[in-house]
Enzyme design. Sequence first.
Site, mmCIF file in Angstrom:
data_model
loop_
_atom_site.group_PDB
_atom_site.id
_atom_site.type_symbol
_atom_site.label_atom_id
_atom_site.label_comp_id
_atom_site.label_asym_id
_atom_site.label_seq_id
_atom_site.Cartn_x
_atom_site.Cartn_y
_atom_site.Cartn_z
ATOM 1 N N THR A 97 32.257 28.803 35.732
ATOM 2 C CA THR A 97 32.828 27.619 36.333
ATOM 3 C C THR A 97 31.661 26.849 36.930
ATOM 4 O O THR A 97 30.576 27.385 36.991
ATOM 5 C CB THR A 97 33.794 28.163 37.399
ATOM 6 O OG1 THR A 97 34.819 28.858 36.725
ATOM 7 C CG2 THR A 97 34.347 27.141 38.317
ATOM 8 N N ARG A 150 47.458 28.678 30.958
ATOM 9 C CA ARG A 150 46.826 29.610 31.911
ATOM 10 C C ARG A 150 46.057 28.810 32.968
ATOM 11 O O ARG A 150 45.285 27.921 32.656
ATOM 12 C CB ARG A 150 45.868 30.533 31.178
ATOM 13 C CG ARG A 150 45.142 31.560 32.068
ATOM 14 C CD ARG A 150 43.801 31.044 32.564
ATOM 15 N NE ARG A 150 43.017 32.086 33.246
ATOM 16 C CZ ARG A 150 41.857 31.871 33.854
ATOM 17 N NH1 ARG A 150 41.354 30.662 33.885
ATOM 18 N NH2 ARG A 150 41.208 32.847 34.442
ATOM 19 N N VAL A 151 46.300 29.129 34.222
ATOM 20 C CA VAL A 151 45.560 28.507 35.315
ATOM 21 C C VAL A 151 44.826 29.616 36.059
ATOM 22 O O VAL A 151 45.407 30.658 36.360
ATOM 23 C CB VAL A 151 46.508 27.746 36.267
ATOM 24 C CG1 VAL A 151 45.736 27.209 37.468
ATOM 25 C CG2 VAL A 151 47.210 26.612 35.525
ATOM 26 N N GLY A 152 43.549 29.382 36.328
ATOM 27 C CA GLY A 152 42.744 30.380 37.032
ATOM 28 C C GLY A 152 42.638 30.063 38.514
ATOM 29 O O GLY A 152 43.496 29.395 39.092
ATOM 30 N N ASP A 153 41.564 30.552 39.114
ATOM 31 C CA ASP A 153 41.384 30.386 40.554
ATOM 32 C C ASP A 153 40.861 29.008 40.926
ATOM 33 O O ASP A 153 41.093 28.537 42.039
ATOM 34 C CB ASP A 153 40.364 31.426 41.054
ATOM 35 C CG ASP A 153 39.023 31.246 40.359
ATOM 36 O OD1 ASP A 153 38.959 31.485 39.138
ATOM 37 O OD2 ASP A 153 38.055 30.816 41.016
ATOM 38 N N THR A 205 33.263 31.624 41.601
ATOM 39 C CA THR A 205 33.244 31.681 40.141
ATOM 40 C C THR A 205 33.383 33.134 39.709
ATOM 41 O O THR A 205 33.075 34.036 40.477
ATOM 42 C CB THR A 205 31.931 31.100 39.580
ATOM 43 O OG1 THR A 205 31.885 31.332 38.169
ATOM 44 C CG2 THR A 205 30.705 31.746 40.217
ATOM 45 N N GLY A 206 33.819 33.323 38.463
ATOM 46 C CA GLY A 206 33.932 34.693 37.965
ATOM 47 C C GLY A 206 35.291 34.943 37.350
ATOM 48 O O GLY A 206 35.932 34.017 36.853
ATOM 49 N N HIS A 207 35.730 36.185 37.384
ATOM 50 C CA HIS A 207 37.003 36.543 36.758
ATOM 51 C C HIS A 207 38.160 35.958 37.567
ATOM 52 O O HIS A 207 38.488 36.430 38.655
ATOM 53 C CB HIS A 207 37.127 38.070 36.652
ATOM 54 C CG HIS A 207 38.353 38.493 35.917
ATOM 55 N ND1 HIS A 207 39.340 39.248 36.507
ATOM 56 C CD2 HIS A 207 38.769 38.220 34.658
ATOM 57 C CE1 HIS A 207 40.309 39.440 35.623
ATOM 58 N NE2 HIS A 207 39.976 38.838 34.501
ATOM 59 N N GLY A 208 38.780 34.910 37.037
ATOM 60 C CA GLY A 208 39.749 34.111 37.788
ATOM 61 C C GLY A 208 40.933 34.899 38.312
ATOM 62 O O GLY A 208 41.378 34.692 39.451
#
Length: 330
Positions: free
Chosen positions: A190, A218-221, A241-244
């Site tokens: 991100t 799909r929506v992440g963080d 950032t990273g694994h949402g």
Amino acid sequence: PSPPRPPSCAGAEPLPPSGSIDMSLVLVVHGGGGSNISTDRKERMRQGIARAATEGYNILKEGGSAVDAVEGAVAVLENDPEFNAGCGSVLNVNGDVEMDASIMDGKNLSAGAVSAVRCIANPIKLARLVMEKTPHCFLTGHGAEKFAADMGVPEIPVEKLITERSKKHLEKEKQEKGAEKPDCPKNTGTVGAVAMDCNGNLAYATSTGGIVNKMIGRVGDSPCIGAGGYADNNIGAISTTGHGESILKVNLARLTLFHIEQGKTAEEAAELALNYMKSKLKGLGGLILISKTGDWVAKWTSVSMPWAAAKDDKLQTGIDFGDTKIVDLP
Ligand SMILES: *[C@@H]1O[C@H](CO)[C@@H](O)[C@H](O)[C@H]1NC(C)=O
Ligand SMILES: *[C@@H]1O[C@H](CO)[C@@H](O)[C@H](O)[C@H]1NC(C)=O
């Protein structure tokens, strides 16, 4: 001693008392936590984050607000095809681009976010419009796109956001499906920025194309206030950032600031929160953070995280552990 303030700040508002508080201008950006970046791409990424940090820092030096600076820095990264945001976003399972972004003003906790938006160049600018021009915090999908059109944001063909690299990345991912653990971020992340302006105000901005081969919708963080970022002048500003999915579950941004509220330093807070996500969920990631005292940190548990920090007219950049470079800004 604090550096001289830009002229436009003089008399704008009474400055908080100095003393232990370091009121210098600070701008930090990241280009996503991830792994396995090739050597030539690393160099392009280092240049890209340096450009973004310099752009945001110059906005601060000209007397711009923290919100102006994080928006400006993130827009530079959205426009840079090396990064997974705006142009260069990763593709979903249909080969399409759906982007998420959010922004927050630490002065009064105003926030704006958009998710699953397509066919605009700069989702971060749309997030700012949500913050400033609507009574809401978060618009999604079709409604966000209608709002963009109402605000006169130009619609662009999706092809303008898709790069050869993102097409290959999707192909490779489909072939190797399941080969990599789902909680490891891929080699693109991100983008985000945090800033402290001449009045001591804090802000964050985060923007992303999400995760490659993601389900439609799909929506992440990244657009979620408290997960993808947070800003409160009383505590600090952070972009993650990273694994949402892991970041969402631990509310990584707010969790980190909670540790600062409990008396931890920025460094300790970042480490505690990232380690919690790693031990609890095996989730890897990274963050950039400025505390209300102007201390900043860039930390990650992923293999790498391109980052850059501008403060006191010096620019620091790094990608891997222990490869920090420092240059003087003009
Ligand atoms: C890492 O990158 C190298 C070169 O770009 C590639 O050969 C290798 O397969 C990659 N490893 C993984 C785990 O993706
Ligand atoms: C928050 O502060 C910004 C910038 O100073 C201002 O434009 C906005 O109207 C404020 N929002 C609220 C809800 O007070």
